[in-house]
Write an enzyme that holds these catalytic residues in place. Structure first.
Site, PDB file in Angstrom:
ATOM      1  N   VAL A   2      10.592   5.338   9.052  1.00 41.55           N
ATOM      2  CA  VAL A   2       9.859   6.496   8.541  1.00 41.55           C
ATOM      3  C   VAL A   2       8.374   6.206   8.337  1.00 41.55           C
ATOM      4  CG1 VAL A   2      11.860   7.590   7.461  1.00 41.55           C
ATOM      5  CG2 VAL A   2      10.515   5.940   6.151  1.00 41.55           C
ATOM      6  N   LYS A  35       0.803  -1.194   0.000  1.00 48.08           N
ATOM      7  CA  LYS A  35       0.000   0.000   0.000  1.00 48.08           C
ATOM      8  C   LYS A  35       0.851   1.265   0.000  1.00 48.08           C
ATOM      9  CE  LYS A  35      -3.526  -2.177   2.943  1.00 48.08           C
ATOM     10  NZ  LYS A  35      -3.928  -2.258   4.348  1.00 48.08           N
ATOM     11  N   ASP A  78      14.492  -1.008   2.048  1.00 44.22           N
ATOM     12  CA  ASP A  78      15.186  -1.134   3.336  1.00 44.22           C
ATOM     13  C   ASP A  78      16.225  -2.250   3.199  1.00 44.22           C
ATOM     14  OD1 ASP A  78      15.532  -2.318   6.032  1.00 44.22           O
ATOM     15  OD2 ASP A  78      14.125  -0.805   6.680  1.00 44.22           O
TER      16      ASP A  78
HETATM   17  P1  IMP Z   1      12.568  -4.365   2.513  1.00 45.39           P
HETATM   18  O1  IMP Z   1      12.107  -5.692   1.976  1.00 45.39           O
HETATM   19  O2  IMP Z   1      13.280  -4.547   3.832  1.00 45.39           O
HETATM   20  O3  IMP Z   1      13.385  -3.563   1.540  1.00 45.39           O
HETATM   21  O4  IMP Z   1      11.283  -3.546   2.911  1.00 45.39           O
HETATM   22  C1  IMP Z   1      10.519  -2.903   2.001  1.00 45.39           C
HETATM   23  C2  IMP Z   1       9.134  -2.621   2.533  1.00 45.39           C
HETATM   24  O5  IMP Z   1       9.111  -2.554   3.957  1.00 45.39           O
HETATM   25  C3  IMP Z   1       8.678  -1.274   2.062  1.00 45.39           C
HETATM   26  O6  IMP Z   1       7.924  -1.385   0.892  1.00 45.39           O
HETATM   27  C4  IMP Z   1       7.841  -0.763   3.202  1.00 45.39           C
HETATM   28  O7  IMP Z   1       6.508  -1.165   3.044  1.00 45.39           O
HETATM   29  C5  IMP Z   1       8.421  -1.442   4.427  1.00 45.39           C
HETATM   30  N1  IMP Z   1       9.352  -0.544   5.143  1.00 45.39           N
HETATM   31  C6  IMP Z   1      10.705  -0.541   5.081  1.00 45.39           C
HETATM   32  N2  IMP Z   1      11.238   0.422   5.863  1.00 45.39           N
HETATM   33  C7  IMP Z   1      10.177   1.061   6.405  1.00 45.39           C
HETATM   34  C8  IMP Z   1      10.058   2.196   7.276  1.00 45.39           C
HETATM   35  O8  IMP Z   1      11.038   2.837   7.716  1.00 45.39           O
HETATM   36  N3  IMP Z   1       8.791   2.558   7.602  1.00 45.39           N
HETATM   37  C9  IMP Z   1       7.676   1.906   7.156  1.00 45.39           C
HETATM   38  N4  IMP Z   1       7.743   0.856   6.317  1.00 45.39           N
HETATM   39  C10 IMP Z   1       8.986   0.441   5.954  1.00 45.39           C
END
Ligand code: IMP
Length: 182
Positions: free
Chosen positions: A158, A48, A108
């Site tokens: 964030v 979302k 992230d």
């Molecule tokens: P990744 O798989 O760790 O790269 O995470 C990606 C997903 O995690 C993003 O699309 C976000 O929905 C969520 N996410 C990552 N960091 C944050 C944050 O700081 N705040 C809120 N959602 C996050």
């Protein structure tokens, strides 16, 4: 007096103000318009968290475009990525021979975007690129190329501008951060 058993979540502090967000998005749109001039694009919004970023950026595009929505869930209500990606809404339109750009709110660990890019590549698009509003370079756990990037940020959690914590704060006009432990 309102009665609540919920532990209070602190109000987010400002990390990227609205004006800075909007001017960077205009720059990104300018770059994308330049690269895709004369082509027809399928723009994919990752739900979302990207819905506000997506609506702001695509309204500045000057090429013909269709929009698709891909629902993924990777965090649950936690602040740390589980690495597990669940598809909550799939794209039913064929992507074969399409010029596809994926719009993500934040990278992230990179696991979510990497999973998404691999599964979309299997649908044989003519080209496939990614655009993320935010990237946390210190948190990456996989090698990933983000073709169009808004801002690099630190490790802070964030919220705002579509991004939530436990479903909250999506409506903020800026990017804020909340401290861990809350
Ligand atoms: P990744 O798989 O760790 O790269 O995470 C990606 C997903 O995690 C993003 O699309 C976000 O929905 C969520 N996410 C990552 N960091 C944050 C944050 O700081 N705040 C809120 N959602 C996050």
């Amino acid at each position: 007096m309102p009665i609540s058993n919920e532990k209070e979540i602190q109000q987010p502090k400002i990390l990227i103000p609205e004006i800075k967000l909007q001017s960077r998005i205009t720059e990104l749109a300018y770059e994308i318009n330049h690269d895709y001039r004369g082509r027809e694009v399928t723009a994919i919004c990752i739900l979302k968290g990207s819905f506000i970023f997506f609506s702001d950026v695509i309204r500045q595009f000057e090429f013909p475009m269709t929009c698709e929505f891909l629902g993924v869930s990777s965090y649950g209500n936690k602040m740390v990525s589980s690495g597990e990606v669940k598809i909550t809404l799939d794209i039913n339109e064929p992507l074969e021979n399409r010029h596809v750009i994926v719009f993500e709110d934040i990278v992230d660990t990179g696991l979510t975007l990497s999973y998404i890019m691999n599964s979309l590549r299997a649908r044989k698009p003519a080209s496939l690129k990614s655009c993320s509003l935010l990237l946390k370079p210190e948190c990456l756990k996989t090698e990933i190329d983000v073709d169009y990037l808004g801002f690099k940020i630190g490790k802070e959690f964030v919220v705002g501008y579509g991004i939530d914590f436990a479903g909250k704060f999506r409506g903020l006009r800026h990017i804020g951060y909340i401290e861990h432990g809350h």
